[in-house]
Design an enzyme around this catalytic site. Sequence first.
Site, PDB file in Angstrom:
ATOM      1  CG  MET A 119      -9.580   5.590   6.225  1.00  0.00           C
ATOM      2  SD  MET A 119     -10.212   4.253   5.215  1.00  0.00           S
ATOM      3  CE  MET A 119     -10.743   3.082   6.438  1.00  0.00           C
ATOM      4  CE  LYS A 170      -7.578  -0.378  -2.743  1.00  0.00           C
ATOM      5  NZ  LYS A 170      -8.901  -0.685  -2.297  1.00  0.00           N
ATOM      6  CG  ASP A 177      -1.979  -0.920   1.240  1.00  0.00           C
ATOM      7  OD1 ASP A 177      -2.275  -1.383   0.145  1.00  0.00           O
ATOM      8  OD2 ASP A 177      -2.563  -1.196   2.304  1.00  0.00           O
TER       9      ASP A 177
HETATM   10  N1  SAH Z   1      -4.759  -1.462   8.316  1.00  0.00           N
HETATM   11  C1  SAH Z   1      -4.469  -0.138   8.814  1.00  0.00           C
HETATM   12  C2  SAH Z   1      -5.595   0.829   8.533  1.00  0.00           C
HETATM   13  C3  SAH Z   1      -5.800   1.093   7.088  1.00  0.00           C
HETATM   14  S1  SAH Z   1      -7.025   2.280   6.791  1.00  0.00           S
HETATM   15  C4  SAH Z   1      -4.159  -0.221  10.297  1.00  0.00           C
HETATM   16  O1  SAH Z   1      -4.373  -1.260  10.896  1.00  0.00           O
HETATM   17  O2  SAH Z   1      -3.665   0.755  10.844  1.00  0.00           O
HETATM   18  C5  SAH Z   1      -6.077   3.739   6.624  1.00  0.00           C
HETATM   19  C6  SAH Z   1      -6.278   4.649   7.798  1.00  0.00           C
HETATM   20  O3  SAH Z   1      -5.538   4.167   8.905  1.00  0.00           O
HETATM   21  C7  SAH Z   1      -5.771   6.049   7.587  1.00  0.00           C
HETATM   22  O4  SAH Z   1      -6.720   6.852   6.927  1.00  0.00           O
HETATM   23  C8  SAH Z   1      -5.579   6.517   9.018  1.00  0.00           C
HETATM   24  O5  SAH Z   1      -6.798   6.863   9.599  1.00  0.00           O
HETATM   25  C9  SAH Z   1      -5.118   5.253   9.680  1.00  0.00           C
HETATM   26  N2  SAH Z   1      -3.644   5.163   9.785  1.00  0.00           N
HETATM   27  C10 SAH Z   1      -2.834   4.303   9.169  1.00  0.00           C
HETATM   28  N3  SAH Z   1      -1.560   4.511   9.553  1.00  0.00           N
HETATM   29  C11 SAH Z   1      -1.577   5.521  10.433  1.00  0.00           C
HETATM   30  C12 SAH Z   1      -0.588   6.183  11.190  1.00  0.00           C
HETATM   31  N4  SAH Z   1       0.702   5.853  11.112  1.00  0.00           N
HETATM   32  N5  SAH Z   1      -0.971   7.185  12.009  1.00  0.00           N
HETATM   33  C13 SAH Z   1      -2.269   7.521  12.121  1.00  0.00           C
HETATM   34  N6  SAH Z   1      -3.244   6.924  11.434  1.00  0.00           N
HETATM   35  C14 SAH Z   1      -2.906   5.944  10.592  1.00  0.00           C
END
Ligand code: SAH
Length: 474
Positions: A384, A271, A249
């Site tokens: 998100m 994405k 990703d």
């Molecule tokens: N699978 C991922 C989430 C994917 S959806 C997980 O478990 O973290 C993508 C969303 O995750 C982003 O829009 C944000 O809200 C959050 N996200 C992912 N990485 C992040 C980070 N390092 N800091 C804060 N939010 C994060």
Amino acid sequence: MKHFPIFLAVEGRRIVLSGGGEAALSKLRLLLKTEARITVFAPEPAPEIVDWAAAGRLALVGRALEPGDTLCAKLFYAADEDADEDARTAAIAHADGALVNIVDNLEDSAFITPAIVDRDPVTIAIGTEGAAPVLARSIKRDLEERLSPALGTLARIGKSFRRAADALPFGRPRRDFWAAYYGGVGAAAIEAGGEAAVRPALEDLLSTHLGTAARPGHVHFVGAGPGDPELLTLKARKALHEADVIVHDRLVAPEILELARREAVLLDAGKEGFGPSTPQERINEMIVAHGRDGAQVVRLKSGDPTVFGRLDEEIEAVEAAGLGFTIVPGITAASAAVAGIGQSLTRRGRNGSVRFLTGHDMKGFADHDWAALARPGEVAAIYMGKRAARFIQGRLMMHGADPATPVTIVENAGRPCVRTLATTLDRLEPALGEANLAGPAILMLGLSPREAQAALPRGDIPVERDIPVQEAAL
Ligand code: SAH
């Protein structure tokens, strides 16, 4: 292209050359590398030609070429270095159906002889259609230096081993085997033990590859964590290290991709919330195609692959293709975010459950059980949520949430550039909009940074307080 390169079968076939001087010698030096039957017509042959004839390497006829002398010849070289004589002999050969080359006469030649790099059975032909013989020679020189003299030997032994190598499944396993042989194993064997060492080395290599080829393609769904390579699991590291193909990703940090093998193929299945994206079907296809090809595929997702990762769709595609899969969990953004603010996701007496919510889904802003979320003490991690903040704020207030409910926005959680913004529900917007966050951010509803944590120069960036310091947790 006015001349089309081909490799002509000349083994046991007749090649005739007319001439006995320098031009004849230079062509004969090349022709003697072939397994053709060579006949030379020359009233005054150079001594080398006489020697070659004595050694049985060619047939020498000590007179000028006459009609009937080129019968059944595949190729004919007019090399008398005399325009009239060349025209005469060429006409005879042409009438007999041979392909004719007149030395230094491109116009009247049916074919031309390229510069050759000879690592028989590997032959490289370089042609410039007469435009730049000097260039052809310099290309030849470069290649001669670049290609090991042992290449021909390796290819010859390799050829004799092809049938044995067919024991490997067609496609990638076979390609990998030959790439390993020509990419170093063969040359190393020759260096260590000469030609005799090559076959045993091939046999060893084959049994190693037969061992791994039995391993069919497999897809590892791996959590890359929030971004810090130290927050990767050991299993994730191992999978990255062993992967042939990594489909990742956009949120996966470059420092983590660095951990892949140099030979691994990295594919960006980028994405981004509302930005340009690779359609999910295309991602499924990529994963399945490489898995079918026998590759160890790592589908690398930020955080934990099971959290808002469309994991099930990818698993279904992998299962439908008959491929095996494994899930390697990772640290999800919510865990990294609470760790950063010194809080826990659940707390005795405060919240016995925690929710992971998405701010938007396929249809737009996502709907949730707002009444339940509005109750005091509730904790939720909103993924998100940047764009949906005003919507979420409105819904919660409408369902009776306390306007002073703490909300902590954590951008780039678990990364060196983490930014923490503490606010309250009624201030969520405009605070979020004003913060102008560029990185991924998670909204922690019901939590504010622990005081001690806020006072520490954590992550070098102190917590930004949108509200006066208040009770750490409700
Ligand atoms: N699978 C991922 C989430 C994917 S959806 C997980 O478990 O973290 C993508 C969303 O995750 C982003 O829009 C944000 O809200 C959050 N996200 C992912 N990485 C992040 C980070 N390092 N800091 C804060 N939010 C994060």
